[in-house]
Design a protein around this motif. Structure first.
Motif, short mmCIF file in Angstrom:
data_model
loop_
_atom_site.label_atom_id
_atom_site.label_comp_id
_atom_site.label_asym_id
_atom_site.label_seq_id
_atom_site.Cartn_x
_atom_site.Cartn_y
_atom_site.Cartn_z
N PRO A 100 11.03 86.03 45.90
CA PRO A 100 11.50 84.72 46.36
C PRO A 100 12.03 83.88 45.20
N VAL A 101 13.09 83.14 45.47
CA VAL A 101 13.70 82.26 44.47
C VAL A 101 13.88 80.88 45.08
N LEU B 91 15.93 87.09 45.57
CA LEU B 91 16.72 87.23 44.35
C LEU B 91 18.08 87.86 44.67
N ARG B 92 18.09 88.83 45.57
CA ARG B 92 19.35 89.47 45.96
C ARG B 92 20.29 88.45 46.61
N GLU B 93 19.75 87.62 47.49
CA GLU B 93 20.57 86.62 48.17
C GLU B 93 21.11 85.59 47.18
N PHE B 94 20.25 85.16 46.26
CA PHE B 94 20.70 84.21 45.25
C PHE B 94 21.83 84.80 44.41
N THR B 95 21.67 86.05 44.02
CA THR B 95 22.68 86.70 43.19
C THR B 95 24.00 86.84 43.93
N ASP B 96 23.93 87.12 45.23
CA ASP B 96 25.15 87.22 46.03
C ASP B 96 25.88 85.88 46.08
N VAL B 97 25.13 84.80 46.24
CA VAL B 97 25.74 83.46 46.25
C VAL B 97 26.35 83.15 44.89
#
Length: 271
Positions: free
Chosen positions: A178-179, A151-157
């Protein structure tokens, strides 16, 4: 042959049919002569003073916005009111104003398609809430990321893909969750919270999420939420609309003026 305002309206309404707009909405031509020649078109989310300033300084013949100027009925547009001043300035300058709002929200492709691409969805998309008369159209979109991320990686993107605003992105959920399946809805989308969960999304990105609906949704085992600025979730659509109009050979510009209502945030507190 020169391109007229009527030519551009025909092109826009072929993609964003005014018949698809909600009954309460106000879409279409606000001011302007359909027979006037158009050489420059500015695209923006909001028909506000800063956008009009940009359009007139650039010499735009037409402004295309997502949000209506006159959403609620009025009995006059005197120049003593903010909206009246905008109408007077546009007419005096010979600059037309056209709006595609909820008809662009449900189009295929529409506002949420552009949002989905901006936050990293590259594969097929389907409406989150399909229109009754055509399942290819509808509110929101849902699709898959190329590979699972946190979720953190998705939000960064997503933060990098959307224009920056004072509020940034607010996130509800485990940063390491996980997303893979992502639901989005441009603009205010809390009416689709349950729909996003039922569709199997891992996260739902939209705007204008309110405290109580979001809190109750999460307490009831709801999926992760990402709340972005309303303006930011609809801004990516301007590129799609501009690309459509650019086919006529006219010059287009996408306004980068941040017209989000919130201008700064304070990080100070008592703790």
């Amino acid at each position: 042959m020169p391109t007229t305002l009527a030519d551009i309206i025909t092109l826009l309404e072929g993609r964003y049919d005014p018949a698809w707009a909600e009954s309460w909405d106000a879409v279409g031509l606000v001011c302007g002569d359909p027979y006037a020649v158009v050489r420059r078109v500015l695209f923006a989310v909001d028909p506000v003073t800063a956008v009009v300033d940009e359009a007139l300084d650039w010499g735009a013949d037409l402004i295309v916005t997502h949000h209506p100027l006159l959403l609620r009925p009025v009995h006059g547009v005197p120049a003593t009111t903010p909206k009246g001043r905008i109408v007077h300035r546009l007419i005096t300058a010979g600059t037309a104003l056209y709006t595609a709002h909820t008809n662009a929200d449900v189009a295929d492709p529409g506002v949420s398609d552009a949002l989905a691409r901006a936050v990293g969805l590259t594969g097929p998309l389907r409406p989150l809430s399909p229109s009754a008369d055509d399942p290819r159209r509808g509110l929101g979109r849902i699709g898959e990321l190329p590979a699972p991320v946190t979720l953190r990686e998705f939000t960064d993107v997503a933060a990098k893909g959307l224009p920056a605003t004072a509020a940034g992105l607010r996130v509800a959920g485990d940063p390491e969750a996980p997303v893979r399946t992502v639901a989005v809805c441009g603009g205010a989308g809390d009416s689709l919270l349950g729909t996003a969960r039922a569709a199997g999304a891992d996260v739902y990105l939209t705007a204008d999420l309110r405290h109580h609906p979001a809190s109750e949704f999460r307490e009831d085992g709801g999926i992760a939420l990402v709340d972005a600025a309303h303006w930011a979730t609809e801004w990516p659509w301007l590129g799609d609309a501009a690309g459509l109009v650019r086919q006529t050979g006219v010059e287009t510009r996408i306004s980068t003026v941040v017209t989000d209502a919130w201008t700064f945030r304070s990080h100070e507190g008592n703790s």
